[in-house]
Write a protein that holds these residues in place. Structure first.
Motif, PDB file in Angstrom:
ATOM      1  N   GLU A 258       0.817  -1.197   0.000  1.00  0.00           N
ATOM      2  CA  GLU A 258       0.000   0.000   0.000  1.00  0.00           C
ATOM      3  C   GLU A 258       0.861   1.261   0.000  1.00  0.00           C
ATOM      4  N   GLN A 259       0.260   2.328  -0.489  1.00  0.00           N
ATOM      5  CA  GLN A 259       0.942   3.621  -0.490  1.00  0.00           C
ATOM      6  C   GLN A 259       1.429   3.961   0.916  1.00  0.00           C
ATOM      7  N   LEU A 283       6.539   3.763  -0.244  1.00  0.00           N
ATOM      8  CA  LEU A 283       5.946   3.581  -1.562  1.00  0.00           C
ATOM      9  C   LEU A 283       5.063   4.774  -1.916  1.00  0.00           C
ATOM     10  N   ALA A 284       5.234   5.272  -3.115  1.00  0.00           N
ATOM     11  CA  ALA A 284       4.492   6.452  -3.553  1.00  0.00           C
ATOM     12  C   ALA A 284       3.065   6.124  -3.961  1.00  0.00           C
ATOM     13  N   SER A 285       2.761   4.836  -4.148  1.00  0.00           N
ATOM     14  CA  SER A 285       1.425   4.424  -4.561  1.00  0.00           C
ATOM     15  C   SER A 285       1.200   2.979  -4.150  1.00  0.00           C
ATOM     16  N   ASN A 286      -0.040   2.514  -4.233  1.00  0.00           N
ATOM     17  CA  ASN A 286      -0.299   1.094  -4.039  1.00  0.00           C
ATOM     18  C   ASN A 286       0.425   0.317  -5.119  1.00  0.00           C
ATOM     19  N   ARG A 287       0.972  -0.843  -4.760  1.00  0.00           N
ATOM     20  CA  ARG A 287       1.793  -1.583  -5.714  1.00  0.00           C
ATOM     21  C   ARG A 287       1.362  -3.039  -5.789  1.00  0.00           C
TER      22      ARG A 287
END
Length: 330
Positions: A258-259, A283-287
């Motif tokens: 998750e972000q 993390l800059a965004s959900n991955r």
């Protein structure tokens, strides 16, 4: 270290993407549809997208889905497992109403990948079991289908094997449920959209217990004598650990993060003390998928004999959301 990018997977929608809520007494009870074990030889990658707009929302208010995703993706850990063969199983008794074979097993990211226009589901088996209910099994292995249209099947009967056909880049089963041609989320069938408390799932108690929701998973982990990439993990083409090599690498591949998640990785020596540590940026965004690896130089005197441990933590909102350990003996 910074995680390598991972392309978003756009998965099949064989029929319409309208969602239906169901409370009918004729709703099925679904057995687990693959001959694998969640947490050991397979994992859930995506759920049904329950956001009616452009956002992403799974039944637990997370983001483990893809835009307009109409089913559940159960993935194998790598391509070696796929080539060895893992059966796809009938989740209910019924009749085969559609099949397709002949679509090659090849990632859509491969340079020589053929067109999948009109065949996004890849090789397919559809099972009908009355009153408008249809189960669709997509991305099956080419040449592995064991049934034909008109065949009656029983719960647990092998239908085919997990493949890489159609619109996919990792080996998995895309399993979808429809009633009167409308998508039904087997984890939360009672309402159309949204998340949270959704009532009883369509799964049998045994299947539901296997598929407990996870907010992140370590898919693969190990040690190597060289830095690794996704292709090496998929094909288990990892350099064997050589005590004379200049570095020792602890690696992992995670899914469903998750972000804001922070991944920390360490290598502990035989005395239990960390000899190397590393932390990825938040993390800059959900991955969908994130690689992590940490290398440590061989000391001039060589590696001390004993057990070395890889330690990984995912920190989320100040707490440890996921932890994993693995070992090797040098």
């Amino acid at each position: 270290m910074r995680p390598a990018p991972f392309a978003a997977v756009v998965l099949c929608a064989a029929l319409g993407l309208s969602h239906a809520g169901h409370t009918q007494g004729d709703a099925p009870k679904l057995a687990f549809p693959m001959a694998c074990e969640i947490g050991r030889s397979c994992e859930i990658q995506h759920y049904v997208d329950r956001d009616p707009g452009p956002g992403l929302l799974d039944y637990r208010c997370g983001h483990r889905t893809e835009p307009q995703h109409d089913g559940v993706d159960i993935r194998l850990l790598d391509m070696v497992a796929q080539r060895a063969g893992v059966d796809v199983l009938a989740a209910v008794p019924g009749r085969v109403v559609a099949v397709r074979d002949g679509v090659p097993d090849i990632s859509i990211r491969a340079p020589n990948a053929p067109s999948i226009a009109g065949r996004m589901c890849g090789n397919r088996v559809a099972i009908g079991f009355g009153r408008g209910w249809i189960l669709d099994y997509c991305h099956l292995a080419q040449g592995s289908l064991k049934v034909k249209v008109g065949d009656l099947v029983t719960t647990g009967q092998p239908l085919a094997r997990v493949g890489l056909s159609g619109d996919t880049e990792f080996p998995h089963l895309h399993f979808s449920v429809r009633h009167d041609n409308l998508v039904v989320d087997p984890f939360a069938p009672a309402v159309l959209t949204g998340c949270g408390t959704q009532g009883a799932p369509l799964w049998t108690p045994a299947a539901a217990s296997l598929m407990a929701y996870k907010r992140g998973v370590v898919l693969n982990a190990g040690f190597s004598s060289a830095m690794v990439d996704d292709a090496a993990i998929e094909n288990r083409a990892i350099s064997a650990v050589d005590p004379a090599a200049p570095i020792l690498v602890a690696y992992a591949r995670l899914i469903g993060l998750e972000q804001g998640d922070v991944i920390a990785i360490a290598i502990e020596g035989p005395d239990g003390k960390a000899i190397a540590t590393g932390t990825l940026p938040p993390l800059a965004s959900n991955r969908d998928q994130v690689p992590a690896q940490l290398a440590h130089k061989r000391p001039p005197q060589g590696w001390a004999r004993g057990v070395y441990t890889g330690v990984l933590q995912v920190r989320r909102a100040g707490t440890v959301a996921l932890a994993h350990r693995w070992q090797i003996t040098l």
